[in-house]
Design a protein around this motif. Sequence first.
Motif, PDB file in Angstrom:
ATOM      1  N   VAL A 219       0.836  -1.203   0.000  1.00  0.00           N
ATOM      2  CA  VAL A 219       0.000   0.000   0.000  1.00  0.00           C
ATOM      3  C   VAL A 219       0.870   1.253   0.000  1.00  0.00           C
ATOM      4  O   VAL A 219       0.632   2.199  -0.765  1.00  0.00           O
ATOM      5  CB  VAL A 219      -0.949  -0.007   1.210  1.00  0.00           C
ATOM      6  CG1 VAL A 219      -1.703   1.325   1.314  1.00  0.00           C
ATOM      7  CG2 VAL A 219      -1.943  -1.157   1.091  1.00  0.00           C
ATOM      8  N   LEU A 220       1.890   1.293   0.857  1.00  0.00           N
ATOM      9  CA  LEU A 220       2.775   2.456   0.903  1.00  0.00           C
ATOM     10  C   LEU A 220       3.510   2.647  -0.419  1.00  0.00           C
ATOM     11  O   LEU A 220       3.820   3.780  -0.805  1.00  0.00           O
ATOM     12  CB  LEU A 220       3.777   2.306   2.042  1.00  0.00           C
ATOM     13  CG  LEU A 220       3.226   2.451   3.464  1.00  0.00           C
ATOM     14  CD1 LEU A 220       4.332   2.275   4.488  1.00  0.00           C
ATOM     15  CD2 LEU A 220       2.543   3.796   3.648  1.00  0.00           C
ATOM     16  N   LEU A 221       3.777   1.561  -1.110  1.00  0.00           N
ATOM     17  CA  LEU A 221       4.443   1.655  -2.408  1.00  0.00           C
ATOM     18  C   LEU A 221       3.586   2.441  -3.400  1.00  0.00           C
ATOM     19  O   LEU A 221       4.114   3.158  -4.265  1.00  0.00           O
ATOM     20  CB  LEU A 221       4.719   0.247  -2.940  1.00  0.00           C
ATOM     21  CG  LEU A 221       5.816   0.088  -3.996  1.00  0.00           C
ATOM     22  CD1 LEU A 221       7.152   0.570  -3.473  1.00  0.00           C
ATOM     23  CD2 LEU A 221       5.905  -1.372  -4.431  1.00  0.00           C
ATOM     24  N   ALA A 222       2.264   2.309  -3.257  1.00  0.00           N
ATOM     25  CA  ALA A 222       1.353   3.056  -4.135  1.00  0.00           C
ATOM     26  C   ALA A 222       1.134   4.477  -3.652  1.00  0.00           C
ATOM     27  O   ALA A 222       0.878   5.379  -4.455  1.00  0.00           O
ATOM     28  CB  ALA A 222       0.006   2.328  -4.216  1.00  0.00           C
ATOM     29  N   VAL A 223       1.238   4.701  -2.334  1.00  0.00           N
ATOM     30  CA  VAL A 223       0.959   6.029  -1.778  1.00  0.00           C
ATOM     31  C   VAL A 223       2.199   6.914  -1.807  1.00  0.00           C
ATOM     32  O   VAL A 223       2.190   8.034  -2.321  1.00  0.00           O
ATOM     33  CB  VAL A 223       0.456   5.906  -0.319  1.00  0.00           C
ATOM     34  CG1 VAL A 223       0.173   7.298   0.272  1.00  0.00           C
ATOM     35  CG2 VAL A 223      -0.779   5.056  -0.248  1.00  0.00           C
ATOM     36  N   ASP A 306      -6.113   4.314 -10.651  1.00  0.00           N
ATOM     37  CA  ASP A 306      -7.250   4.661  -9.794  1.00  0.00           C
ATOM     38  C   ASP A 306      -6.889   4.462  -8.330  1.00  0.00           C
ATOM     39  O   ASP A 306      -7.287   5.247  -7.463  1.00  0.00           O
ATOM     40  CB  ASP A 306      -8.465   3.793 -10.140  1.00  0.00           C
ATOM     41  CG  ASP A 306      -8.974   4.048 -11.554  1.00  0.00           C
ATOM     42  OD1 ASP A 306      -8.723   5.143 -12.072  1.00  0.00           O
ATOM     43  OD2 ASP A 306      -9.600   3.126 -12.118  1.00  0.00           O
ATOM     44  N   LEU A 307      -6.142   3.379  -8.052  1.00  0.00           N
ATOM     45  CA  LEU A 307      -5.760   3.074  -6.662  1.00  0.00           C
ATOM     46  C   LEU A 307      -4.907   4.202  -6.087  1.00  0.00           C
ATOM     47  O   LEU A 307      -5.155   4.667  -4.976  1.00  0.00           O
ATOM     48  CB  LEU A 307      -5.000   1.746  -6.603  1.00  0.00           C
ATOM     49  CG  LEU A 307      -4.419   1.367  -5.240  1.00  0.00           C
ATOM     50  CD1 LEU A 307      -5.533   1.149  -4.229  1.00  0.00           C
ATOM     51  CD2 LEU A 307      -3.542   0.123  -5.352  1.00  0.00           C
ATOM     52  N   LYS A 308      -3.913   4.640  -6.849  1.00  0.00           N
ATOM     53  CA  LYS A 308      -3.039   5.696  -6.360  1.00  0.00           C
ATOM     54  C   LYS A 308      -3.824   6.980  -6.119  1.00  0.00           C
ATOM     55  O   LYS A 308      -3.607   7.665  -5.110  1.00  0.00           O
ATOM     56  CB  LYS A 308      -1.908   5.943  -7.361  1.00  0.00           C
ATOM     57  CG  LYS A 308      -0.968   4.758  -7.537  1.00  0.00           C
ATOM     58  CD  LYS A 308       0.217   5.089  -8.414  1.00  0.00           C
ATOM     59  CE  LYS A 308       1.154   6.033  -7.695  1.00  0.00           C
ATOM     60  NZ  LYS A 308       2.418   6.233  -8.456  1.00  0.00           N
ATOM     61  N   ASN A 317      -8.458   6.081   3.457  1.00  0.00           N
ATOM     62  CA  ASN A 317      -8.367   5.100   2.385  1.00  0.00           C
ATOM     63  C   ASN A 317      -7.098   4.259   2.505  1.00  0.00           C
ATOM     64  O   ASN A 317      -7.074   3.088   2.129  1.00  0.00           O
ATOM     65  CB  ASN A 317      -8.414   5.793   1.028  1.00  0.00           C
ATOM     66  CG  ASN A 317      -9.741   6.482   0.780  1.00  0.00           C
ATOM     67  OD1 ASN A 317     -10.739   6.190   1.443  1.00  0.00           O
ATOM     68  ND2 ASN A 317      -9.766   7.401  -0.169  1.00  0.00           N
ATOM     69  N   VAL A 318      -6.031   4.869   3.033  1.00  0.00           N
ATOM     70  CA  VAL A 318      -4.801   4.115   3.293  1.00  0.00           C
ATOM     71  C   VAL A 318      -5.071   3.036   4.342  1.00  0.00           C
ATOM     72  O   VAL A 318      -4.606   1.903   4.223  1.00  0.00           O
ATOM     73  CB  VAL A 318      -3.667   5.048   3.760  1.00  0.00           C
ATOM     74  CG1 VAL A 318      -2.413   4.255   4.112  1.00  0.00           C
ATOM     75  CG2 VAL A 318      -3.363   6.087   2.691  1.00  0.00           C
ATOM     76  N   ALA A 319      -5.854   3.388   5.354  1.00  0.00           N
ATOM     77  CA  ALA A 319      -6.192   2.422   6.407  1.00  0.00           C
ATOM     78  C   ALA A 319      -6.986   1.256   5.831  1.00  0.00           C
ATOM     79  O   ALA A 319      -6.700   0.084   6.127  1.00  0.00           O
ATOM     80  CB  ALA A 319      -6.988   3.108   7.511  1.00  0.00           C
ATOM     81  N   ILE A 320      -7.983   1.561   5.012  1.00  0.00           N
ATOM     82  CA  ILE A 320      -8.775   0.495   4.388  1.00  0.00           C
ATOM     83  C   ILE A 320      -7.885  -0.408   3.555  1.00  0.00           C
ATOM     84  O   ILE A 320      -7.971  -1.641   3.625  1.00  0.00           O
ATOM     85  CB  ILE A 320      -9.877   1.102   3.495  1.00  0.00           C
ATOM     86  CG1 ILE A 320     -10.834   1.962   4.316  1.00  0.00           C
ATOM     87  CG2 ILE A 320     -10.645  -0.002   2.769  1.00  0.00           C
ATOM     88  CD1 ILE A 320     -11.769   2.805   3.464  1.00  0.00           C
ATOM     89  N   ALA A 321      -6.996   0.197   2.778  1.00  0.00           N
ATOM     90  CA  ALA A 321      -6.144  -0.576   1.870  1.00  0.00           C
ATOM     91  C   ALA A 321      -5.165  -1.450   2.633  1.00  0.00           C
ATOM     92  O   ALA A 321      -4.921  -2.605   2.253  1.00  0.00           O
ATOM     93  CB  ALA A 321      -5.392   0.374   0.936  1.00  0.00           C
TER      94      ALA A 321
END
Length: 520
Positions: A219-223, A306-308, A317-321
């Motif tokens: 997830v962090l890789l996308a954020v 879309d995810l990013k 949304n980071v928490a959900i992911a």
Amino acid sequence: MAGRETGSGLTAALNPGTILVSRAAIAILAAVFLAGLVRLTAHASVALSFPYAFDYGEGVVWQQMRNIVQGEGYRAIGIYPAIAYEYPPVFHLCAAGVARITGIDELYAGRLVSLASAIASALLIARLTANVLAGEKRRVVVAAATVAGLAFLTLPLVGEWSLLMRIDLLACAFSLGGMLLAIHAPRSIVACIAAGLLFTLALYTRQTSLPAPAGAFLVLLAVRPARAWLMAAVSVGSGLAVLGVLEAMTQGGFLLNIVSYNINRIIWDHALAFGTVLLANVAVIGIALFGLFDSLRLSGVRRWRDLKAWLATDPKNVAIAVVAATLGCKTLMLPAILKSGASDNYLIDWFSELAIFFGIAMVPVLRAALGLHAKPNAILLGLAGIVLPLQTAGAGLLPDQGAVHAQQRALDVIVDRIRQAKRPVISDDATLLIRAGQAMRWEPSIIAELGSAGRYDEAKFVTLIEERKFGFFVTDGDRGEMVFDQRFNPKVVEVIHIAYPRRERIGGRVLHLPRHDATP
């Protein structure tokens, strides 16, 4: 997010029937949780006073803890003694520290660590749920977070393992703590570093604690890729530093035990047990799936781009992911339950993520119960108000104190027999040996695995049995019973029955004794 005023939820005003049914479902859920807490408290009072093992692994972990503290852990196995260390040492050191600080019995200290870890896990689940529901009305957030935490803590599975001297719930607590910090990592470098360190602690409690750091990293890789790599670097760097210290202290024995000796056969009968656990928790799983699917549906994510964008929109949304990614990674690891030695403890951290989605799923019910706009699903209401209480109704609320005392008296007899023996005793239950002043020096389960793989010379151990070097054997069951047959390979079983032909059953244990004319 489940419970938000979207779609048909805005167009349909709540009617009194919806409010009444939702409040009834919440009341029933509260009663289920209250019963679960009473059950946990009552059984905890027994666990913190019963001096013998409830589970095979408890005695093994206790003996390992003693050896580790004495600087004798993670040694290469011989023919006898032969005890392997399948887990890293964090839990063992925590239990030893609690025993030293409080002065309580070591077995009870280990159980206390597990119970405290279960409570900590429930609080972390509540906090994670609150993060996911940021922006919802405060009353709803608090209620949903409480529901999520209690859904986990009152699971019969968690209630059972939280009262054992086992590593699982401490590893779960560290993983959840790492997830909570990872959620804040995009905005806080301190949280990023702390998450990496907590994930290292989880991995050095149970080396299979990979889903949480893997999910958080993805997830962090996308954020924010830089923070993902920083967290990974901290975790890997600290992990390698600890590994270097442990390898040096054990003269290479740590990896020898954790990796080389950690051999497991596939036991297909575990699939049936796995299915039974899932069926016994179908209401919790079903409710959690409502929360998961609703979260995924409302995210609108279809592509990586879309995810990013979605993750960058709102911190929640980071928490959900992170929770969803961790659940996905853990689901991929569930087949590990088929290996010998595994049990339903492999589902604990899986249910910890499901509990978060359980709390999310209950949001529309909570909103309706509070008279807010919502449209609770009828199936969801049925699972919460009917299926869940029916599934938990069969669990005994209070322990059978008479049976517990009878079991303790029976095991006291075995301990006295061990204490009187002039030779070492081999026992499945290491707590019997430790209480009698002996130590577990030969662990049946791991030696059966190593013997089957050709990594242990059972022929030499068979010679020791033939020479009657041991006073007697104490086992769970006898030849032809699944647990016994998993722990003792055929050649060992055969010679035990020849050299120790007498059988005596006490407290559910089988004593394999020498002939009447031989000295135990």
